[in-house]
Scaffold this motif. Structure first.
Motif, short mmCIF file in Angstrom:
data_model
loop_
_atom_site.label_atom_id
_atom_site.label_comp_id
_atom_site.label_asym_id
_atom_site.label_seq_id
_atom_site.Cartn_x
_atom_site.Cartn_y
_atom_site.Cartn_z
N VAL A 85 0.87 -1.19 0.00
CA VAL A 85 0.00 0.00 0.00
C VAL A 85 0.90 1.23 0.00
CG1 VAL A 85 -1.80 1.26 1.23
CG2 VAL A 85 -1.80 -1.23 1.24
N GLY A 86 1.04 1.85 -1.16
CA GLY A 86 1.89 3.01 -1.30
C GLY A 86 1.10 4.30 -1.35
N PRO A 87 1.77 5.42 -1.63
CA PRO A 87 1.08 6.72 -1.70
C PRO A 87 -0.06 6.75 -2.70
CG PRO A 87 3.46 7.01 -1.67
CD PRO A 87 3.22 5.55 -1.82
N ALA A 88 0.11 6.09 -3.84
CA ALA A 88 -0.96 6.08 -4.85
C ALA A 88 -2.20 5.36 -4.32
CB ALA A 88 -0.47 5.42 -6.13
N SER A 89 -2.01 4.25 -3.61
CA SER A 89 -3.15 3.52 -3.03
C SER A 89 -3.86 4.36 -1.99
CB SER A 89 -2.66 2.22 -2.40
OG SER A 89 -1.95 1.44 -3.33
N ILE A 90 -3.09 5.06 -1.16
CA ILE A 90 -3.69 5.91 -0.12
C ILE A 90 -4.47 7.05 -0.76
CG2 ILE A 90 -3.12 7.52 1.74
CD1 ILE A 90 -0.81 5.65 2.48
N SER A 91 -3.91 7.68 -1.79
CA SER A 91 -4.61 8.76 -2.49
C SER A 91 -5.90 8.26 -3.11
CB SER A 91 -3.71 9.35 -3.58
OG SER A 91 -2.52 9.87 -3.02
N ALA A 92 -5.85 7.07 -3.73
CA ALA A 92 -7.05 6.52 -4.35
C ALA A 92 -8.11 6.19 -3.31
CB ALA A 92 -6.69 5.27 -5.16
N ALA A 93 -7.69 5.66 -2.15
CA ALA A 93 -8.65 5.33 -1.10
C ALA A 93 -9.32 6.59 -0.54
CB ALA A 93 -7.95 4.56 0.03
N ILE A 94 -8.55 7.66 -0.37
CA ILE A 94 -9.13 8.93 0.07
C ILE A 94 -10.15 9.42 -0.95
CG2 ILE A 94 -8.66 11.37 0.49
CD1 ILE A 94 -6.01 10.57 1.71
N THR A 95 -9.82 9.32 -2.22
CA THR A 95 -10.72 9.77 -3.29
C THR A 95 -12.01 8.95 -3.29
OG1 THR A 95 -8.83 10.40 -4.63
CG2 THR A 95 -10.93 10.18 -5.76
N LEU A 96 -11.89 7.63 -3.15
CA LEU A 96 -13.08 6.78 -3.12
C LEU A 96 -13.95 7.12 -1.91
CD1 LEU A 96 -11.58 3.30 -4.08
CD2 LEU A 96 -13.09 4.73 -5.47
N GLY A 97 -13.32 7.35 -0.75
CA GLY A 97 -14.08 7.70 0.44
C GLY A 97 -14.79 9.03 0.28
N ALA A 98 -14.12 10.00 -0.33
CA ALA A 98 -14.74 11.30 -0.57
C ALA A 98 -15.90 11.18 -1.54
CB ALA A 98 -13.69 12.28 -1.10
N ASN A 99 -15.71 10.37 -2.56
CA ASN A 99 -16.75 10.17 -3.56
C ASN A 99 -17.98 9.51 -2.93
OD1 ASN A 99 -17.37 10.48 -6.43
ND2 ASN A 99 -17.40 8.25 -6.50
N ALA A 100 -17.75 8.51 -2.07
CA ALA A 100 -18.86 7.83 -1.41
C ALA A 100 -19.58 8.76 -0.44
CB ALA A 100 -18.35 6.59 -0.67
N ALA A 101 -18.82 9.55 0.31
CA ALA A 101 -19.43 10.48 1.26
C ALA A 101 -20.26 11.54 0.53
CB ALA A 101 -18.35 11.16 2.10
N HIS A 102 -19.80 11.94 -0.64
CA HIS A 102 -20.49 12.98 -1.40
C HIS A 102 -21.83 12.48 -1.94
CE1 HIS A 102 -20.96 16.56 -3.86
NE2 HIS A 102 -21.17 15.79 -4.92
N HIS A 103 -21.86 11.23 -2.38
CA HIS A 103 -23.07 10.70 -3.02
C HIS A 103 -24.01 10.00 -2.04
CE1 HIS A 103 -22.04 11.62 -7.17
NE2 HIS A 103 -20.80 11.24 -6.92
N HIS A 104 -23.47 9.34 -1.02
CA HIS A 104 -24.31 8.51 -0.16
C HIS A 104 -24.26 8.90 1.32
CE1 HIS A 104 -24.55 5.98 -3.71
NE2 HIS A 104 -23.24 5.84 -3.70
N MET A 105 -23.36 9.80 1.69
CA MET A 105 -23.21 10.22 3.10
C MET A 105 -23.04 9.01 4.02
SD MET A 105 -23.06 13.41 2.88
CE MET A 105 -23.01 13.77 4.63
N TYR A 106 -22.26 8.04 3.54
CA TYR A 106 -21.94 6.86 4.33
C TYR A 106 -23.19 6.16 4.87
CZ TYR A 106 -17.00 8.08 4.13
OH TYR A 106 -15.73 8.35 3.71
N HIS A 107 -24.07 5.80 3.97
CA HIS A 107 -25.21 4.95 4.31
C HIS A 107 -24.67 3.61 4.83
CE1 HIS A 107 -28.67 2.28 3.61
NE2 HIS A 107 -29.41 3.38 3.74
N PRO A 108 -25.35 3.00 5.82
CA PRO A 108 -24.85 1.73 6.37
C PRO A 108 -24.57 0.68 5.31
CG PRO A 108 -26.60 2.56 7.75
CD PRO A 108 -26.51 3.49 6.58
#
Length: 222
Positions: free
Chosen positions: A128-151
């Motif tokens: 898990v390098g910097p690129a993986s961490i950046s991608a995970a942050i992006t996916l989390g932001a994208n999910a929070a934006h669209h679904h607000m972390y639905h269960p």
């Protein structure tokens, strides 16, 4: 259920080619050449667990850290999408740099202290390098934006991250068998196909952020 399935697939298709357990398995095998198959599997289990918790923390907490610094989600989507595009494109065009980087990590690890360094450098940055961490942050932001972390979305993301960890466990734990079965050509084909999908996903994520910024700009103009 459809959105949950899409979340699982998005996590898998985005993170798998960046984490690249297939490409990392030869280096893991070289670094553990003095280990027994059982010892190698035990070590791969620790690396898979470390990778899972690191990606979970990045996915769910990274967005709030960025919010603390006043960085909006659309900006994160655009920046992260560009990073994902660049990563996928570099994997498509040139893999020698990535191999050289992993070989440099290999040179810093001695066989006798590999088990002691299961987190660094075997988990970070080899797996898990910097690129993986950046991608995970992006996916989390994208999910929070669209679904607000639905269960259901949280569960789907966790399932996707578990599958990534399982892929690390299998590719590293059975690296010797995998190298014999797939061969260099098979590993290259799988990685190239995944990299192309990664570029497409990066474009979509960046467009989502750009669209949100354009809509916000349009509202301010009105």
């Amino acid at each position: 259920m459809q959105e949950a399935a899409q979340t699982v697939l998005l996590v898998l298709v985005t993170l798998f080619p960046i984490v690249d357990p297939l490409g990392g398995s030869p280096f893991f095998l070289a670094m553990t050449r003095d280990y027994s198959p059982e010892g190698r599997r035990a070590l791969s289990w620790r690396i898979a667990m470390n990778s899972f918790f690191l990606l979970v923390a990045t996915y769910f907490v990274g967005t709030y850290v960025l919010a603390f610094f006043g960085i909006s989600l659309p900006v994160v989507q655009i920046g992260g999408g560009l990073i994902v595009i660049a990563t996928g494109w570099s994997l498509l065009k040139q893999r020698d740099d990535d191999k050289d980087e992993k070989q440099d990590v290999h040179k810093t690890v001695q066989p006798q202290d590999t088990n002691r360094r299961a987190f660094y450098p075997l988990t970070l940055p080899l797996t898990v390098g910097p690129a993986s961490i950046s991608a995970a942050i992006t996916l989390g932001a994208n999910a929070a934006h669209h679904h607000m972390y639905h269960p259901l979305t949280i569960l789907a993301a966790l399932i996707g991250l578990v599958l990534i960890a399982v892929s690390i466990l299998l590719c590293y734990g059975f690296a010797d068998r995998l190298a014999r079965i797939l061969g260099p050509t098979g590993m290259t084909v799988i990685t190239q196909l995944s990299s192309f999908l990664l570029v497409c996903i990066g474009v979509q994520i960046a467009w989502n952020g750009m669209k949100a910024l354009l809509e916000s700009l349009a509202l301010h103009i009105r």
